[in-house]
Design a protein around this motif. Structure first.
Motif, mmCIF file in Angstrom:
data_model
loop_
_atom_site.group_PDB
_atom_site.id
_atom_site.type_symbol
_atom_site.label_atom_id
_atom_site.label_comp_id
_atom_site.label_asym_id
_atom_site.label_seq_id
_atom_site.Cartn_x
_atom_site.Cartn_y
_atom_site.Cartn_z
ATOM 1 N N TRP A 11 12.797 3.963 -2.287
ATOM 2 C CA TRP A 11 11.764 3.895 -3.319
ATOM 3 C C TRP A 11 11.421 2.449 -3.661
ATOM 4 O O TRP A 11 10.254 2.120 -3.874
ATOM 5 C CB TRP A 11 12.242 4.641 -4.576
ATOM 6 N N HIS A 14 9.138 0.812 -1.113
ATOM 7 C CA HIS A 14 7.769 1.342 -1.039
ATOM 8 C C HIS A 14 7.270 1.739 -2.427
ATOM 9 O O HIS A 14 6.556 2.728 -2.581
ATOM 10 C CB HIS A 14 7.721 2.533 -0.078
ATOM 11 N N ASP A 16 4.993 0.483 -4.252
ATOM 12 C CA ASP A 16 3.529 0.507 -4.372
ATOM 13 C C ASP A 16 2.966 1.855 -3.935
ATOM 14 O O ASP A 16 1.987 2.343 -4.514
ATOM 15 C CB ASP A 16 2.897 -0.615 -3.539
ATOM 16 N N ALA A 17 3.585 2.464 -2.910
ATOM 17 C CA ALA A 17 3.114 3.770 -2.443
ATOM 18 C C ALA A 17 3.379 4.845 -3.487
ATOM 19 O O ALA A 17 2.549 5.740 -3.702
ATOM 20 C CB ALA A 17 3.795 4.134 -1.123
ATOM 21 N N GLN A 229 10.106 10.673 2.998
ATOM 22 C CA GLN A 229 9.215 9.514 3.086
ATOM 23 C C GLN A 229 7.742 9.878 2.963
ATOM 24 O O GLN A 229 6.879 9.007 3.072
ATOM 25 C CB GLN A 229 9.442 8.774 4.403
ATOM 26 N N ARG A 232 4.928 7.967 1.119
ATOM 27 C CA ARG A 232 4.330 6.742 1.656
ATOM 28 C C ARG A 232 2.882 6.947 2.108
ATOM 29 O O ARG A 232 2.097 5.995 2.154
ATOM 30 C CB ARG A 232 5.182 6.208 2.809
ATOM 31 N N GLU A 235 -0.474 5.844 0.201
ATOM 32 C CA GLU A 235 -1.176 4.581 0.427
ATOM 33 C C GLU A 235 -2.555 4.789 1.030
ATOM 34 O O GLU A 235 -3.436 3.931 0.909
ATOM 35 C CB GLU A 235 -0.351 3.679 1.345
#
Length: 298
Positions: A11, A14, A16-17, A229, A232, A235
């Motif tokens: 986490w 990533h 920002d995702a 994941q 992600r 994005e």
């Protein structure tokens, strides 16, 4: 083992995702925002490995759709060909002969319906018959499909497949390049899809399907890693759909509760649409997050 020691670095790497906004939209009067919803599955193919999801005729399909809607599904996904390795190939005419009567019955109930297919002619005919979403399980280059989706103001579930379709026997990407290959696929497809006017869609990483991985520890690890994941893909700016996987290898006679476990992981990864065969078993997981506070990860 999946513990905070594993999840927190993921986490953090990533973050920002996790916080990336995704598109909200409306389909046939139903608003889809950045919260989790269920997509209940009806399989019209007798080859489906998930026996409880099979409906042999229109009354059975209608009964299952009504029941899943009461249990918590906001949309029903129907397909006429199994993605299983040994399943029969079903041509366009046979798929439509199976799909369209069920579609008509579900639409008459006022239900929101998705059609799962990788065939352009099946998808276009279903859209013309009133389907509101296409769950696309293949790499379709034909702009005619996406133009039809846009023309009908319908939605699209854009599913990653290593080969041409979810039935292809192409090898899945290695774990260390898995997300990169999926991202490249989606960026390429999104240019085509949105260029044709589609503006309502979900990103589906695709590994809820069996693909060519046999049931066993390798498949469990692969599907779980990809599921954890899946946040992600936010994005890309679109909500994420994931298919709940089941592992007889792990759950044996209790395999029907497997999707409940997968739902927990999906919600940890901020999935927006959970494609489920077990709506009644998965919905309490969504309700728990609703009761306990905002549906978001740290």
């Amino acid at each position: 083992m999946i513990t905070p020691d594993v999840l927190l670095p993921l986490w953090e790497a990533h973050r920002d995702a996790i916080h990336h906004p995704v598109r909200n939209f409306e389909i046939a009067g139903r608003t889809f925002d950045d919260r989790p919803y269920q997509l209940g599955v009806i399989n019209l193919s007798r080859d489906s490995t998930y026996r409880e999801s099979i409906a042999h005729d229109v009354p059975a399909a209608l009964y299952r759709a009504r029941r899943m809607t009461v249990e918590g599904a906001v949309m029903i996904d129907i397909g006429a060909e199994s993605t299983g390795t040994n399943a029969d190939i079903v041509d366009v005419d046979a798929q439509l002969a199976s799909l369209l009567p069920v579609l008509d019955a579900l639409l008459a109930e006022g239900l929101l319906v998705s059609i799962e297919t990788y065939l352009t002619d099946v998808a276009v005919a279903a859209l013309e018959a009133g389907a509101q979403v296409i769950n696309l399980t293949g790499r379709v280059d034909d702009p005619r499909l996406y133009e039809a989706i846009a023309r009908h103001d319908a939605g699209l579930i854009l599913c990653y497949t290593p080969g041409r379709t979810a039935r292809s026997d192409d090898d899945v990407p290695p774990v260390d390049t898995m997300i990169d290959e999926q991202m490249a696929f989606f960026r390429d497809r999104l240019d085509l899809v949105t260029g044709c006017g589609v503006d309502k869609l979900w990103i589906d990483p695709g590994f809820g399907f069996a693909l060519n991985l046999p049931d066993g520890p390798e498949r469990v690890r692969y599907q779980t890693d990809n599921l954890l994941q899946s946040f992600r893909f936010r994005e890309l700016g679109w909500p994420v759909c994931v298919t709940m996987a089941s592992a007889v290898y792990l759950f044996h006679d209790e395999v029907r509760v497997a999707e409940t476990a997968m739902a927990v992981l999906a919600l940890l990864s901020k999935a927006n649409l959970l494609r489920s065969h077990e709506v009644a078993r998965v919905q309490p997981v969504l309700d728990m997050l609703e009761i306990c506070g905002p549906c978001r990860t740290p």
